[in-house]
Enzyme design. Structure first.
Site, short mmCIF file in Angstrom:
data_model
loop_
_atom_site.label_atom_id
_atom_site.label_comp_id
_atom_site.label_asym_id
_atom_site.label_seq_id
_atom_site.Cartn_x
_atom_site.Cartn_y
_atom_site.Cartn_z
N GLU A 229 5.64 -2.55 -5.94
CA GLU A 229 5.07 -1.25 -6.60
C GLU A 229 5.90 -1.31 -8.26
O GLU A 229 5.49 -1.80 -9.29
CB GLU A 229 4.52 0.09 -6.54
CG GLU A 229 4.15 0.94 -7.46
CD GLU A 229 2.76 1.38 -7.64
OE1 GLU A 229 1.75 -0.27 -8.22
OE2 GLU A 229 2.27 1.89 -7.59
N THR B 139 -0.73 -0.33 -16.47
CA THR B 139 -0.23 0.90 -16.00
C THR B 139 1.19 1.64 -16.74
O THR B 139 1.62 2.45 -17.64
CB THR B 139 0.10 1.02 -15.04
OG1 THR B 139 -0.93 1.19 -13.97
CG2 THR B 139 0.99 2.39 -14.44
N1 HSE Z 1 2.35 8.37 -11.43
C1 HSE Z 1 1.39 7.50 -12.23
C2 HSE Z 1 0.97 7.59 -13.59
C3 HSE Z 1 0.63 6.40 -11.20
O1 HSE Z 1 0.00 8.18 -13.77
O2 HSE Z 1 2.03 6.57 -15.00
C4 HSE Z 1 0.25 4.75 -12.58
O3 HSE Z 1 -0.81 4.84 -10.98
#
Ligand code: HSE
Length: 313
Positions: free
Chosen positions: A132, A184
Site C-alpha cells: 500500500e 489517492t
Molecule cells: N485515508 C486515506 C485517504 C484512504 O483518505 O487518503 C485512501 O484510500
C-alpha cells in the site's frame, strides 16, 4: 504437505467514515480482488497476468503493490524461491474502494497459504502495508479492514493499534462510483497541512461521537458524525463530481448520511435497510446518468470475514 499454488480473495474497503481520516475503515461484502500465486525456481517475482485493470496497472514487480507486498513477505521468511502472481481485479482503480490494498492483501494472503500459514492473519499487516505504501504512503485504514474484515479503528500502523469496532446490524451502505478516477496521492496532496485547534476539537468530537454511536447501534448519531467532517471533505469536494446533487438525491430517497469513500470519488450513503439502500443506490446513480456520466452503483453491508484463502493445491 507442500502446495504449489494458492488463491485468495480480498474485499473492497472504504477508508475514513466521513470523519476518522486515516484511522477508521470498513470492509465491504461482495466485491474485491483475487490473487493466485505459485512458487518458481528463479528468485524473481513475476506478475504473469492481471485481469480487469484495462492494462493500467504496472507489471514490473517493483512497481506493483501485490508483488512489493509479496517481496516483503518472502524476504522476511528468508524464502529464496521467487513467485508467479496472477491478479484478477474486481475493483476499479483510483475509485475510493481500496483497490491497491485489496491486491496487496490478496497476494499476501495467498502467499501465506502457499507457505503453509507461517503467520496468523493479523501478522500479515506489515507486509500488506509495504504494498500500500508504494502508492499512498503508510496508512492502514484500507489494509487492516481488508485483511481482518469488519469496521476497524486504526490507531497506528502496527498490529496492536488495530481494534475491531461493532458493526450495527442495521448498517447498510449504498455506493456510487462515477467513472472519474481520483489517484489517492493527488487526493492526499490537496489536503491542508495544518488544522486549527478549533478544527481539531470539532473533528475529534465527531470521531468520538461516531465510535460511541457504533457501540450503541445509533444510526442517526452515526450519520451526524459521518457528515461532521470539516477538514477533508471540504478540501476534496472539488474532486468528486456532483457531490452535492448526489447527497441531495440520496437523502431524498431515505439515506441517513452521505460521505466520500476513501480518497473518492465513490460516494457512500448510510442506510438502515436493504430496501432503502437499494433505492438510494439507484437514485445516486441516476444523478450521474442525468449528467451523462458513466457510473456504477450497488448496495452492500459490512463484510465481517476479511480476506479469505480460497484454494491451495
Ligand atoms: N485515508 C486515506 C485517504 C484512504 O483518505 O487518503 C485512501 O484510500
Amino acid at each position: 504437505m507442500a502446495f504449489s499454488r494458492a488463491e485468495a480473495f480480498a474485499p473492497a474497503t472504504v477508508a475514513n467514515l466521513g470523519v476518522g481520516f486515516d484511522i477508521l475503515g470498513l470492509a465491504l461484502q461482495g466485491i474485491g480482488d483475487r490473487a493466485i500465486v505459485e512458487f518458481h525456481d528463479s528468485p524473481e517475482i513475476v506478475i504473469t497476468d492481471i485481469q480487469g485493470d484495462g492494462g493500467q496497472l504496472p507489471r514490473e514487480p517493483e512497481r506493483n503493490v501485490a508483488s512489493v507486498a509479496a517481496r516483503a513477505y518472502l524476504d522476511h521468511i528468508g524464502e529464496k524461491r521467487g513467485l508467479k502472481i496472477k491478479l484478477v481485479k474486481g475493483l476499479p482503480l483510483s475509485s475510493g474502494l481500496g483497490s491497491s490494498a485489496a491486491s496487496a492483501v490478496a497476494a499476501v494472503m495467498a502467499l501465506n497459504a502457499l507457505a503453509g500459514d507461517v503467520f496468523k492473519r493479523e501478522e500479515l499487516l506489515p507486509f500488506c502495508l509495504e504494498g500500500e505504501a508504494l502508492v499512498s504512503g503508510y496508512h492502514a485504514d484500507n489494509v487492516a479492514p481488508c485483511l481482518l474484515g469488519g469496521i476497524v479503528l486504526v490507531a497506528g500502523i502496527t498490529v496492536d493499534a488495530i481494534r475491531a469496532l461493532p458493526a450495527p446490524e442495521r448498517f447498510h451502505l449504498a455506493l456510487v462510483t462515477p467513472d472519474y478516477p481520483v489517484p489517492t496521492n493527488e487526493a492526499r496532496a490537496i489536503l491542508p497541512v495544518d488544522v486549527s485547534l478549533k478544527q481539531m476539537i470539532h473533528q475529534t468530537g465527531k470521531v468520538a461521537q461516531l465510535v460511541d454511536a457504533l457501540h450503541r447501534g445509533d444510526l442517526e448519531a452515526l450519520g451526524a458524525a459521518m457528515e461532521g467532517d470539516k477538514v477533508v471533505e471540504p478540501a476534496r469536494a472539488c474532486l468528486v463530481p456532483y457531490l452535492r446533487e448526489v447527497r441531495t438525491a440520496a437523502k431524498r430517497a431515505g439515506a441517513i448520511a452521505v460521505y466520500i469513500g476513501g480518497a473518492g470519488p465513490t460516494l457512500c450513503a448510510l442506510c438502515d435497510s436493504t430496501r432503502t439502500a437499494e433505492t438510494v443506490a439507484a437514485e445516486m446513480n441516476r444523478v450521474y446518468r442525468q449528467a451523462e456520466m458513466n457510473s456504477s452503483a450497488r448496495h452492500t453491508k459490512v463484510d465481517m470475514a476479511g480476506a479469505t484463502a480460497l484454494q491451495v493445491e
